[in-house]
Design a protein around this motif. Structure first.
Motif, mmCIF file in Angstrom:
data_model
loop_
_atom_site.group_PDB
_atom_site.id
_atom_site.type_symbol
_atom_site.label_atom_id
_atom_site.label_comp_id
_atom_site.label_asym_id
_atom_site.label_seq_id
_atom_site.Cartn_x
_atom_site.Cartn_y
_atom_site.Cartn_z
ATOM 1 N N GLY A 197 70.809 -18.724 172.904
ATOM 2 C CA GLY A 197 69.373 -18.565 173.115
ATOM 3 C C GLY A 197 68.541 -18.836 171.883
ATOM 4 N N ILE A 198 69.125 -18.599 170.718
ATOM 5 C CA ILE A 198 68.466 -18.882 169.441
ATOM 6 C C ILE A 198 69.372 -19.830 168.661
ATOM 7 C CG2 ILE A 198 67.649 -17.917 167.258
ATOM 8 C CD1 ILE A 198 65.892 -17.111 169.579
ATOM 9 N N THR A 199 68.875 -21.006 168.312
ATOM 10 C CA THR A 199 69.636 -21.978 167.534
ATOM 11 C C THR A 199 68.719 -22.610 166.496
ATOM 12 O OG1 THR A 199 71.113 -22.474 169.389
ATOM 13 C CG2 THR A 199 71.022 -24.091 167.604
ATOM 14 N N ASN A 200 69.045 -22.421 165.220
ATOM 15 C CA ASN A 200 68.227 -22.965 164.140
ATOM 16 C C ASN A 200 66.765 -22.569 164.322
ATOM 17 O OD1 ASN A 200 67.533 -24.444 161.816
ATOM 18 N ND2 ASN A 200 67.180 -26.321 163.001
ATOM 19 N N GLN A 201 66.544 -21.272 164.562
ATOM 20 C CA GLN A 201 65.195 -20.747 164.783
ATOM 21 C C GLN A 201 65.035 -19.408 164.075
ATOM 22 O OE1 GLN A 201 65.839 -21.311 169.136
ATOM 23 N NE2 GLN A 201 63.628 -21.731 169.157
ATOM 24 N N THR A 202 63.794 -19.010 163.922
ATOM 25 C CA THR A 202 63.456 -17.746 163.276
ATOM 26 C C THR A 202 62.755 -16.843 164.277
ATOM 27 O OG1 THR A 202 63.117 -18.975 161.213
ATOM 28 C CG2 THR A 202 62.348 -16.688 161.284
ATOM 29 N N VAL A 203 63.198 -15.601 164.341
ATOM 30 C CA VAL A 203 62.549 -14.597 165.185
ATOM 31 C C VAL A 203 61.686 -13.710 164.299
ATOM 32 C CG1 VAL A 203 62.897 -12.667 166.769
ATOM 33 C CG2 VAL A 203 64.497 -14.595 166.790
ATOM 34 N N ARG A 204 60.438 -13.554 164.666
ATOM 35 C CA ARG A 204 59.536 -12.652 163.923
ATOM 36 C C ARG A 204 59.263 -11.432 164.791
ATOM 37 N NH1 ARG A 204 55.180 -15.050 159.926
ATOM 38 N NH2 ARG A 204 57.141 -15.060 158.724
ATOM 39 N N ASN A 205 59.828 -10.303 164.381
ATOM 40 C CA ASN A 205 59.689 -9.030 165.093
ATOM 41 C C ASN A 205 58.549 -8.223 164.485
ATOM 42 O OD1 ASN A 205 62.434 -8.914 166.715
ATOM 43 N ND2 ASN A 205 62.997 -9.522 164.636
ATOM 44 N N ILE A 206 57.638 -7.753 165.319
ATOM 45 C CA ILE A 206 56.523 -6.925 164.861
ATOM 46 C C ILE A 206 56.860 -5.467 165.161
ATOM 47 C CG2 ILE A 206 54.045 -6.528 164.939
ATOM 48 C CD1 ILE A 206 54.947 -9.385 164.020
ATOM 49 N N VAL A 207 56.888 -4.638 164.120
ATOM 50 C CA VAL A 207 57.281 -3.236 164.267
ATOM 51 C C VAL A 207 56.207 -2.340 163.667
ATOM 52 C CG1 VAL A 207 59.705 -3.919 164.186
ATOM 53 C CG2 VAL A 207 58.605 -3.091 162.104
ATOM 54 N N TYR A 208 56.108 -1.131 164.182
ATOM 55 C CA TYR A 208 55.012 -0.206 163.839
ATOM 56 C C TYR A 208 55.583 0.997 163.101
ATOM 57 C CZ TYR A 208 50.871 2.758 164.914
ATOM 58 O OH TYR A 208 49.763 3.570 164.860
ATOM 59 N N THR A 209 55.144 1.198 161.891
ATOM 60 C CA THR A 209 55.699 2.269 161.059
ATOM 61 C C THR A 209 55.141 3.632 161.451
ATOM 62 O OG1 THR A 209 53.969 2.118 159.362
ATOM 63 C CG2 THR A 209 55.884 0.660 159.124
ATOM 64 N N SER A 210 55.893 4.671 161.099
ATOM 65 C CA SER A 210 55.405 6.038 161.309
ATOM 66 C C SER A 210 55.082 6.734 159.991
ATOM 67 C CB SER A 210 56.429 6.866 162.097
ATOM 68 O OG SER A 210 57.676 6.921 161.431
ATOM 69 N N VAL A 211 55.753 6.351 158.908
ATOM 70 C CA VAL A 211 55.437 6.855 157.569
ATOM 71 C C VAL A 211 55.518 5.691 156.593
ATOM 72 C CG1 VAL A 211 56.281 9.207 157.978
ATOM 73 C CG2 VAL A 211 57.847 7.468 157.081
ATOM 74 N N GLY A 212 54.968 5.914 155.391
ATOM 75 C CA GLY A 212 54.988 4.887 154.367
ATOM 76 C C GLY A 212 56.013 5.162 153.291
#
Length: 443
Positions: free
Chosen positions: A77-92
């Motif tokens: 499903g992924i070949t020579n590609q980049t996945v950019r995942n957006i994640v939401y933090t709870s603390v810094g």
């Protein structure tokens, strides 16, 4: 290097499913029912706080199974590609490290490049915030079958309630990817090539609705985060049916409340899986709560408290004829007892949420809107409320029930399927939890 999650460098850890042995035991007689009171963190909770080196600021439970056009997690499903995942933090924190997973892969997974950055909008990142990740000093790593890897720490000023972009370049994918199906978040896949360190969104032409390869973001360097709350459950903890990209899952509302308090606080990580069950592994909804407890809860860095809200799918899938053997109130309770014992053995406090209502009229003959299933739900909730087995209890069921029919969800909190809350319902759940309960005060 094989080991635990604690060292700050590369960690490769095979998944080990704990053996499950259910024993039906008599419930204790005492009840611990904690009312939904206005919070006041007890004074003694911050007298001698213990600060872990690392805490999870975001997590999602890894899984495998059915994929779709909006989640290309199948073989190739992924070949020579980049996945950019957006994640939401709870603390810094001042330093961050990323956990990547091949937990359910069937072949070694090579990560050719990876990065973390502050997300600006969509797949665009804030210029100057991109940090290329390294693994024992190298920019690429091969993760064995059934294992995870934790990156070397990088310096990044992570803020609470902030979107981060975790980008993962995969030269090729043989076998299924480890992913999390219900992100309730738009993520992105690039055209051909390595775009892990690119600020621009121009190469990220495909939107997907799952998280791929990443299952944890950990931070250190905070002066007031004393540990982590792990929300452990099913689709209602996963935020199913909430508005995409809004971060309106009940654990998000809880995290925002914890962020607002002065003094010591805790992060919140969401280990919900839509369709997940206490007792039974699923080909489309992850391994059972009993089988993933070690990985998703006990092994979480800085974990102090777990909030368990699970069992509704054991009931519903039994009604649909998908469970063999069928789940009963006694078997679900026995599963809870094992989870309680293992959490306590690991030094964690465990809080239970009552199972929320799902019965509607007219009564259906199969599925969640089933009269016999409602009997089981009420028996399980009675045990949760009266057994005294948990360290505390949150009565989610009462909070979102119809004032005219406690067996049905309140229409103002109903997402439309009569099972999952909408954003307002999730907010009621997140706001219901007395914060002092998380810090060890049961009164």
């Amino acid at each position: 290097m094989l080991g635990t999650r604690e060292p700050p460098h590369r960690i490769l850890r095979p998944l080990r499913a704990a053996p499950v042995r259910l024993v039906i035991a008599a419930a204790a007689a005492a009840a611990i029912i904690v009312p939904a009171a206005a919070y006041a963190v007890p004074a003694h909770s911050s007298a001698h706080p213990s600060y872990p080196a690392w805490v999870g600021t975001w997590a999602s439970s890894p899984m495998t199974g059915a994929t779709s056009s909006t989640c290309p997690a199948g073989s190739g499903g992924i070949t020579n590609q980049t996945v950019r995942n957006i994640v939401y933090t709870s603390v810094g924190g001042k330093d961050v490290r990323i956990r990547l997973s091949n937990t359910f892969g069937t072949a070694p997974l090579t990560i050719g490049d990876a990065s973390v950055a502050v997300d600006e909008t969509g797949a665009q990142t804030v210029p100057g915030t991109t940090r290329q990740l390294r693994f024992d000093g190298g920019t690429s790593v091969t993760i064995p079958v059934g294992a995870e890897v934790v990156s070397d720490p990088v310096q990044l000023n992570v803020q609470p309630m902030q979107d981060l972009a975790v980008s993962v370049y995969v030269p090729s994918l043989s076998g299924p990817a480890t992913y999390h199906a219900t992100a309730v978040q738009t993520n992105f896949v690039s055209t051909a090539g390595d775009f892990a360190t690119a600020d621009s969104a121009s190469a990220y032409t495909t939107s997907i609705n799952c998280w791929m390869f990443v299952d944890g973001v950990e931070v250190s360097g905070s002066s007031h985060v004393i540990g982590s709350v792990v929300a452990f459950g099913d689709s209602i903890t996963d935020g199913f049916q909430s508005n995409p990209n809004a971060n309106d899952r009940w654990p998000n509302f809880l995290a925002r409340r914890l962020d607002a308090i002065a003094g010591p606080t805790m992060s919140v990580v969401d280990e919900g899986i839509s369709g997940n069950q206490v007792l039974t592994d699923s080909s489309f909804a992850g391994v059972s709560a009993l089988h993933r407890l070690q990985r998703d809860v006990i092994d979480q860095p800085g974990a102090k408290v777990v909030i368990l809200l699970e069992g509704i799918n054991d009931i519903g899938f039994t009604d649909l004829g998908l469970d063999n053997p069928p789940a009963t109130a006694a078997s679900i309770i026995a599963g809870y007892q094992q989870i309680i014992a293992r959490a306590h053995a690991a030094g964690l406090r465990i809080i239970a949420g009552t199972l929320t209502p799902f019965l509607t009229l007219p009564v259906a003959t199969t599925g969640y809107q089933d009269a016999q299933g409602e009997v089981v739900r009420e028996e399980v909730n009675h045990w949760i409320l009266t057994s005294g087995a948990f360290d505390a209890v949150i009565n989610f069921a009462s909070a979102v029930a119809s004032p005219y029919d406690p067996e049905a969800i309140n229409p103002i909190y109903d997402s439309g399927d009569h099972l999952h809350p909408n954003d307002s319902g999730y907010q009621v759940m997140g706001d219901l939890i007395p914060l002092h309960m998380l810090f060890g005060d049961r009164h």
